[in-house]
Write a protein that holds these residues in place. Structure first.
Motif, PDB file in Angstrom:
ATOM      1  N   TYR A  17      -2.187  -8.757  10.331  1.00 24.39           N
ATOM      2  CA  TYR A  17      -2.861  -7.597  10.901  1.00 24.39           C
ATOM      3  C   TYR A  17      -4.344  -7.735  10.364  1.00 24.39           C
ATOM      4  CZ  TYR A  17      -4.261  -2.447   9.358  1.00 24.39           C
ATOM      5  OH  TYR A  17      -4.711  -1.578   9.164  1.00 24.39           O
ATOM      6  N   SER A 143      -1.246   3.405   5.099  1.00 21.49           N
ATOM      7  CA  SER A 143      -1.898   2.074   5.029  1.00 21.49           C
ATOM      8  C   SER A 143      -0.945   1.028   6.064  1.00 21.49           C
ATOM      9  CB  SER A 143      -1.439   1.296   3.833  1.00 21.49           C
ATOM     10  OG  SER A 143      -1.817  -0.162   3.640  1.00 21.49           O
ATOM     11  N   GLY A 144      -1.809   0.443   6.911  1.00 22.14           N
ATOM     12  CA  GLY A 144      -1.186  -0.410   8.241  1.00 22.14           C
ATOM     13  C   GLY A 144      -0.149  -0.968   7.708  1.00 22.14           C
ATOM     14  N   SER A 145      -0.084  -1.990   6.868  1.00 21.21           N
ATOM     15  CA  SER A 145       1.094  -2.814   6.255  1.00 21.21           C
ATOM     16  C   SER A 145       2.355  -1.957   5.933  1.00 21.21           C
ATOM     17  CB  SER A 145       0.599  -3.580   5.218  1.00 21.21           C
ATOM     18  OG  SER A 145      -0.203  -3.270   4.219  1.00 21.21           O
ATOM     19  N   THR A 196      -8.817  -2.505   3.472  1.00 21.88           N
ATOM     20  CA  THR A 196      -9.553  -1.352   4.208  1.00 21.88           C
ATOM     21  C   THR A 196     -10.893  -1.517   4.681  1.00 21.88           C
ATOM     22  OG1 THR A 196      -7.860   0.220   3.218  1.00 21.88           O
ATOM     23  CG2 THR A 196      -9.550   1.307   4.478  1.00 21.88           C
TER      24      THR A 196
HETATM   25  C1  DP6 Z   1      -4.629  -9.227   5.341  1.00 22.66           C
HETATM   26  O1  DP6 Z   1      -2.584  -2.720   5.233  1.00 22.66           O
HETATM   27  O2  DP6 Z   1      -4.069  -3.262   3.309  1.00 22.66           O
HETATM   28  O3  DP6 Z   1      -2.799  -8.254   4.292  1.00 22.66           O
HETATM   29  O4  DP6 Z   1      -4.342  -0.151   6.677  1.00 22.66           O
HETATM   30  O5  DP6 Z   1      -6.618  -0.439   5.541  1.00 22.66           O
HETATM   31  O6  DP6 Z   1      -4.459  -0.007   4.332  1.00 22.66           O
HETATM   32  P1  DP6 Z   1      -5.142  -0.649   5.505  1.00 22.66           P
HETATM   33  O7  DP6 Z   1      -4.977  -2.311   5.356  1.00 22.66           O
HETATM   34  P2  DP6 Z   1      -3.733  -3.065   4.777  1.00 22.66           P
HETATM   35  O8  DP6 Z   1      -4.372  -4.587   5.430  1.00 22.66           O
HETATM   36  C2  DP6 Z   1      -3.544  -5.890   5.361  1.00 22.66           C
HETATM   37  C3  DP6 Z   1      -4.097  -6.798   5.880  1.00 22.66           C
HETATM   38  C4  DP6 Z   1      -3.443  -8.212   5.655  1.00 22.66           C
HETATM   39  C5  DP6 Z   1      -2.588  -8.700   6.574  1.00 22.66           C
HETATM   40  C6  DP6 Z   1      -1.318  -7.847   6.668  1.00 22.66           C
HETATM   41  O9  DP6 Z   1      -0.735  -7.543   5.832  1.00 22.66           O
HETATM   42  O10 DP6 Z   1      -0.595  -8.019   8.050  1.00 22.66           O
END
Ligand code: DP6
Length: 332
Positions: A17, A143-145, A196
C-alpha cells in the motif's frame, strides 16, 4: 463495560500500500496483499472509565504527545460508533496500555498491529459488537495497514473509492501455505521518515504512475501463485515488487532513502543463497529492517546465514499467523 485485551499480529505486505487518494479517510491509491506474522505482535489493554478526565496511553512504557493524540483521535472514532448505538461508555475516557514485542517505527509495521489491537480492544471494551468488516474499516482510519491486521492468514485489502468499500479480508487461511518469514533486524533504532509522511510524497515519483498501471495484474499474479502454492513464482514477484516500491521511494521529492548498509548486505546474502539453490526472497517496507521469505525445510539454513552477517543485530522467525486473539490477562 469491562477491561479488554487483544493481541494482533503484524503483517508483511507482499504487494505494498503506497500513497493515499484520500488522506483523511486513509483510502489507499491501490489494493494490497499481505501475510500475517506469528512472532511480531502488539498486545493492547483498554478500559473506559468515567473517573478519567482525559484519555491516557502508554506504548512500550511511554508515549509521546503525538502518539497520544493519534490514539485519542482513534478512540473518538470508536466512541462515535458507540454513541450511535446509545452505549453509555461512549461518553467515557479510556486508559490504553500497549506493548510491541518488536522494535517500533523501524519498518516492521508496528502501527498496523498497534491500531488493529487498539480497534479490537477499544470497540469491545466500549460495548460494541462489530463485524470483521466494520472493524477493518475502523482500524484503517487509525493506520492503513491496520485494516489488514484485524484479519488472519493471507489478506487482501481491495482498492475502493469509498470508506465503506475499503476493508480487508482473509483470502487464504494461515494453514493454506506454510511460508516462513525471517526478519533481519539490521538496526533496532527508528527510521528517518515515517510511512505516514512518506505516503504524502508518493505521487511525486515519476515511477509512481507506471507502478499504479501494473499493480492490478501483479496483484492477480500474486494471488494465483499463493493459490497454487508456487513459492518461486511468488518469491520473484514479491522481491520485484519490493524493489519497485523502493525505486518509487528513492525517486520521490524529497527522496526517501530507507535502506541502510545492513539492508543491502542482507539482499546480497539472499542472492548468494539463491545461487546455491536455496529458495529465499526478500521484501521490505519503509524501514531498514528486512524480511526474507523461505520454505520450512530451508528456514534453519537461511536464518543461520543471515544471523551470521556482520551487520545483522538479530533475526525474528515467524510462521503465518491466524486471526487476532482476545486475551484474559491484561496489561494493567
Ligand atoms: C510500506 O499503514 O504505516 O508498510 O496509513 O499512514 O499509518 P499509515 O501508513 P502505514 O503504511 C504502510 C506502508 C507499507 C506498505 C504496506 O504495509 O502495505
Amino acid at each position: 463495560m469491562s477491561k479488554t485485551t487483544f493481541k494482533a499480529h503484524t503483517d508483511i505486505a507482499l504487494i505494498k500500500y503506497w500513497g493515499k487518494k484520500d488522506e483523511k479517510l486513509r483510502l489507499p491509491e491501490n489494493g494490497s496483499v499481505s501475510m500475517k506474522l506469528s512472532e511480531l505482535f502488539t498486545t493492547t489493554t483498554v478500559d473506559f472509565s468515567f473517573e478519567l478526565t482525559k484519555d491516557v496511553a502508554s506504548i512500550n512504557g511511554f508515549s509521546t504527545e503525538k502518539e497520544l493524540q493519534r490514539t485519542s483521535k482513534h478512540l473518538d472514532r470508536i466512541r462515535a460508533v458507540a454513541a450511535k448505538q446509545n452505549l453509555p461508555m461512549a461518553k467515557a475516557k479510556a486508559k490504553v496500555v500497549s506493548e510491541n514485542n518488536f522494535p517500533k517505527s523501524s519498518g516492521l509495521s508496528s502501527s498496523g498491529s498497534g491500531f488493529a489491537a487498539l480497534t479490537l480492544a477499544a470497540s469491545k471494551a466500549v460495548g460494541l459488537d462489530l463485524s470483521q468488516k466494520e472493524l477493518s474499516i475502523l482500524a484503517r482510519q487509525g493506520s492503513g495497514s491496520a485494516c489488514r491486521a484485524v484479519c488472519g492468514g493471507f489478506v487482501e485489502w481491495k482498492d475502493s473509492d469509498t470508506s465503506e468499500g475499503s476493508f480487508s479480508e482473509t483470502i487464504f487461511p494461515a494453514t493454506h501455505f506454510d511460508i516462513r518469514d525471517v526478519v533481519v533486524v539490521t538496526d533496532p533504532g527508528p527510521k528517518r521518515t515515517s510511512s505516514t509522511q512518506g505516503h504524502t510524497t508518493a505521487q511525486t515519483s515519476l515511477l509512481f504512475q507506471p507502478r499504479q498501471n501494473s499493480l492490478p495484474q501483479k496483484i492477480e499474479a500474486v494471488k494465483t501463485a499463493l493459490s497454487k502454492k508456487e513459492f518461486q513464482t511468488l518469491g520473484s514477484l514479491i522481491e520485484q515488487e519490493a524493489l519497485e516500491f523502493h525505486s518509487v521511494l528513492l525517486t520521490s521529492d524529497p527522496s526517501f532513502i530507507a535502506i541502510k548498509p545492513g539492508t543491502v548486505q542482507v539482499m546480497h546474502a539472499v542472492l548468494d543463497l539463491r545461487d546455491q539453490g536455496v529458495p529465499c526472497y526478500f521484501t521490505l517496507n519503509t524501514g531498514h529492517n528486512i524480511h526474507v521469505l523461505t520454505l520450512p525445510e530451508h528456514e534453519d539454513q537461511v536464518s543461520s546465514v543471515l544471523s551470521g552477517l556482520s551487520l545483522a543485530t538479530n533475526v525474528i522467525r515467524s510462521k503465518v499467523a491466524a486471526d487476532p486473539e482476545e486475551l484474559s490477562t491484561h496489561l494493567f
